[in-house]
Design an enzyme around this catalytic site. Sequence first.
Site, short mmCIF file in Angstrom:
data_model
loop_
_atom_site.label_atom_id
_atom_site.label_comp_id
_atom_site.label_asym_id
_atom_site.label_seq_id
_atom_site.Cartn_x
_atom_site.Cartn_y
_atom_site.Cartn_z
N SER A 1 -9.79 2.02 2.68
CA SER A 1 -8.89 2.71 1.77
C SER A 1 -7.86 1.82 1.09
CB SER A 1 -8.15 3.79 2.56
OG SER A 1 -7.32 3.21 3.53
N SER B 1 -10.14 -0.07 6.92
CA SER B 1 -9.48 0.09 5.62
C SER B 1 -8.81 -1.16 5.06
CB SER B 1 -8.43 1.21 5.69
OG SER B 1 -9.07 2.46 5.59
N LYS C 1 0.86 -1.20 0.00
CA LYS C 1 0.00 0.00 0.00
C LYS C 1 0.89 1.24 0.00
CE LYS C 1 -4.01 1.97 2.50
NZ LYS C 1 -4.87 1.86 3.70
#
Lengths: 486, 488, 99
Positions: B155, B179, B80
């Site tokens: 996210s 997330s 990420k």
Amino acid sequence: MSDNYEVVIGLEVHVELKTASKLFCGCANLFGQDPNTHTCPVCLGMPGALPVLNRDAVALATRAALALSCTVHSFSKFDRKQYFYPDLPKAYQISQYDQPLATHGQVTIRTEAGPRAIGIERIHLEEDAGKLNHIGQRLGDATGSLVDLNRAGVPLIEIVSQPEMHSPEEARLYLTELRTVLSYLDISDLRMEEGSMRCDANVSLRPLSYTGSLADLPRVEIKNVNSFRNVQRGIEHEIIRQRELLEQGIRIVKETRGFDDAAGTTYSQRSKEAANDYRYFPEPDLPPLVLDAVWLEDQKNQMPSLPEELRHQLAAEGVLPRDVDVLVQDRALYGFWRQTVAIYPDVKLVTNWLLSDYSRHMNAKGLSFDNPGVSAPHLAELLALIEDGTLSGKMAKEVLESMFATGESPQVVVKRLGLSQITDHEAIRLIVSQIVEANPAVVADFLGGKEKALAFLVGQVMKATKGQAKPDLVNALLREVIASHV
Amino acid sequence: MAGLDWDAVEMARRVQSGEVSALELVDASLERIAAVDSNIGAFLYVDDVGARQSARRLDSELTRDQKKSLPLAGVPVAIKDNLVTRQMPTTAASKMLQGFMSPYDATVVERLLAAGAIPVGKVNLDEFAMGSSTEHSAYQVTRNPWDISRVPGGSSGGSAAAVAAGMVPLALGSDTGGSIRTPASYCGVFGMKPTYGRVSRYGLIAFASSLDQVGPFSRTVRDAALLLHVISGRDPHDATSVDVSSTAPTVVVADPTQMRIGLPEEYFGDGIDPNVRTQVDAALETLKGLGATLVPISLPHTRYAIATYYLIANAEASSNLSRYDGVRYGFRETAPDLIQMYSRTRSQGFGDEVQRRILLGTHALSAGYYDAYYLKAQKVRTLIRRDFDQAFESVDLIVTPTVPDLPFKFGERALDPLQMYLTDIFTVTTNLAGLPGLSQPIGLADGLPVGLQWIAPALEEERILGMASALEAVLPVPSWPMQGGLSR
Amino acid sequence: MLLSKEEVLHVANLARLSVEPSELEEMAGTLSRVLEYIDLLNELDTESVSPTSQVVEQHTVWRSDVIQDSLSAELATQNGPQVVSAMFVVPKILDGGGQ
Ligand SMILES: [Mg+2]
Ligand SMILES: [Zn+2]
């Protein structure tokens, strides 16, 4: 103040701690290096970096708190103090807000009216900011600034006094005593010119008719003044300025002011609309600090004797009261004194020499007792030469001056300058014999009972030896030689 | 595309035994990214050159030193883009950090590398991890591999989509309020938020420091366990990380008949999509069939969780995002003076959602409002934690739907922030309480994945993984999207 | 509205964000709706509840005072938008500011 206002002064003192590394990262805590050579992701405020507390910084802060008679709290925590400024990389300073390391201490100042305790509200740990170098003469007309973050993250303690000082002189005494106490702990360089000790002064004038709380009095904060003298001057000016305003019926606004050294005045630094709301909140990246009794005991055991104790000790050793304060106030001076006395234990003579001639020469050379130019063993040796009659007091002064100039030992200086009082009995005896031979009438007078006649002969010998012979010895030898002549 | 249908455990085993090279796996991963990511948009940066170089280096090391044993030998992973990396740019999907090169690696990245994993690239997210759909990236949209007209969740949408579409078997994400678990549920993969403190946050670009955790995405339970094991443990650079050596989640076994599983009534009420409900009920029946005891419980403060979460998360975010000031790195807008430089830089560098949250968080901490908002939320946080403490006195685990609904279409919730915030309604509570949570794919509804959330007491990840494994063994093997025959 | 336009401006100033006058109304509206939702918390009496600011129950986590390598000045400043003599350049500072 003899008028309608009482002066109220509170001081906030920031002291940089002498740790090896910074407060929250492993960068070296070093002064005056090339810009941004002692930085890392943590002290640069890089994305993702996290602080980790330096244990020794807590130890040094704890010792300061103990030395200032504070209560050191078993539980304290860190908070973020938020404001934007280019020297503050994360745009928040990690500090301690509502649960600081220590509270309720005191500093005793010695005023002309006697000793008085000034309260310390709190001592907390926080990180220092970086340095800005302005492009241009001063901030006001700079076209920009350059940011160096070597100092960012250096450990600080902030020592906040109670607003209990009532004159610029008391403020100066407070600062002096505070620095003296801290100096014995050896936790900081304590140099105001270099910023390792910094002082902000809060000054307000309380109308005698005012009965509200001190916290509600509009106060002016004088920021970052670079010497004790200037703190005092800044406060002096601020009192005059505020009184003039009040007398004209103008309200004092809470503001931050700088001190202009050349003009001796304070000037407004921050406008009202930029007033800060620091939005403190608990630092989520740092678990709280819990200090147990064992830790506190350990810190106590690592503390040296403090000024108050030393003052008693020196008085007991026979140092005059007026000298005690002077000796203790400067830790390096005290250390030097102690070292000298250990070799040459005449407390009075050592003190006199140190505080007069020695200090004068040292100051003239711009030196300090940390590195005074002439060592304690050399001073002790010099004093011993006076005692054994090698040097007269006057000669010793000359030797000391030369020692400061060349760094040589007293023996070497004495030899080089040929200054020694002649102590060689045979050499003096020869001169004495010559004088006795040359003055038979005077000798006869002496033998006839005129004691004064001897003084004339002594004078003659002294003249012949250019004053280097020791009078006592000359006296004794004259009697001896005259007796053997009879 | 040899090897991409293996899970990471299988890949590492074969690389270790010499059946396949790290380079072959990395090549397969890079080829698949090249083939499908133009439709998905998971990757913000693909490091072809670096990944191949690392693979070759690893292959020669393993040839040289036959005894060398690496748990993730040659496994391609996606990271990420809010985890900092030295070899690849790090943007947090924000214009603010365009072109930013970190001078250091996040601790989790260091641990991945030390375990023999090969990072192939950085994946998309909502800007600074603020969002539940990955629509709020400054760079690109990431699409749900099961239906590219729908969001992947967020996210960590890029991490979930990259794993779901078979581009990599493993990815790292971060979870502040859901997330990891929300996109795992929407994309039909496993995603775990570990106990707060189990995994180092050093190098994770902070959103809300007291809530953030890094965690794994995978297509099998054992892969999630393996990756979690690799990244877990005390880090001297993170004072909030804990020593977990005694609770390392290595072994994945559990006896369902010994398990009491709590079903909180607040998570099974109205407002759950009936399709989701049907799948979750079926999974619960399966668990019962395995011998687990299902117990109705109550977590009474659940309805306050979103409000509490948004105050705490945004207050901390407003502080954490202050460092983006145009001075030391990242985007800067020119201006005649400092104050204008700050506000222009920040207004143009941050996206709308980020700015909204900074404003809200700043307000919650500001003079006169702190007690009413921030302090109040911290107190309610205590009540929410207590709910869990009490529940875990009578049950071993808790299960809930991960998200109340199926992946939504682009733009559906972007207009109303509050609507978007409610997506996290079942996931934020574990962040507030610091507990571990896993989203497990349990099936499809209307061709879209549904996830089941497991919650355990602090540091009891092993318990979750054991039960998830037992359930995984009896659920039909899902057909992975956008390709044929990609399975375990 | 729980948040006035003036308050939005004040908060924006604290956060060093600029809100265009044209966006102000909408921003105040959006934030107010969120705050109205948050008002829910006032249903709870939290008078006697202690706050939770961290969930990890450890304390006094510290390191020994040992110097670790710093970055080189190049690496430290490599991302700087404007760098002169290994220092970050900022435009002129009008107000005293700082602490
Ligand atoms: Mg301070
Ligand atoms: Zn550093």
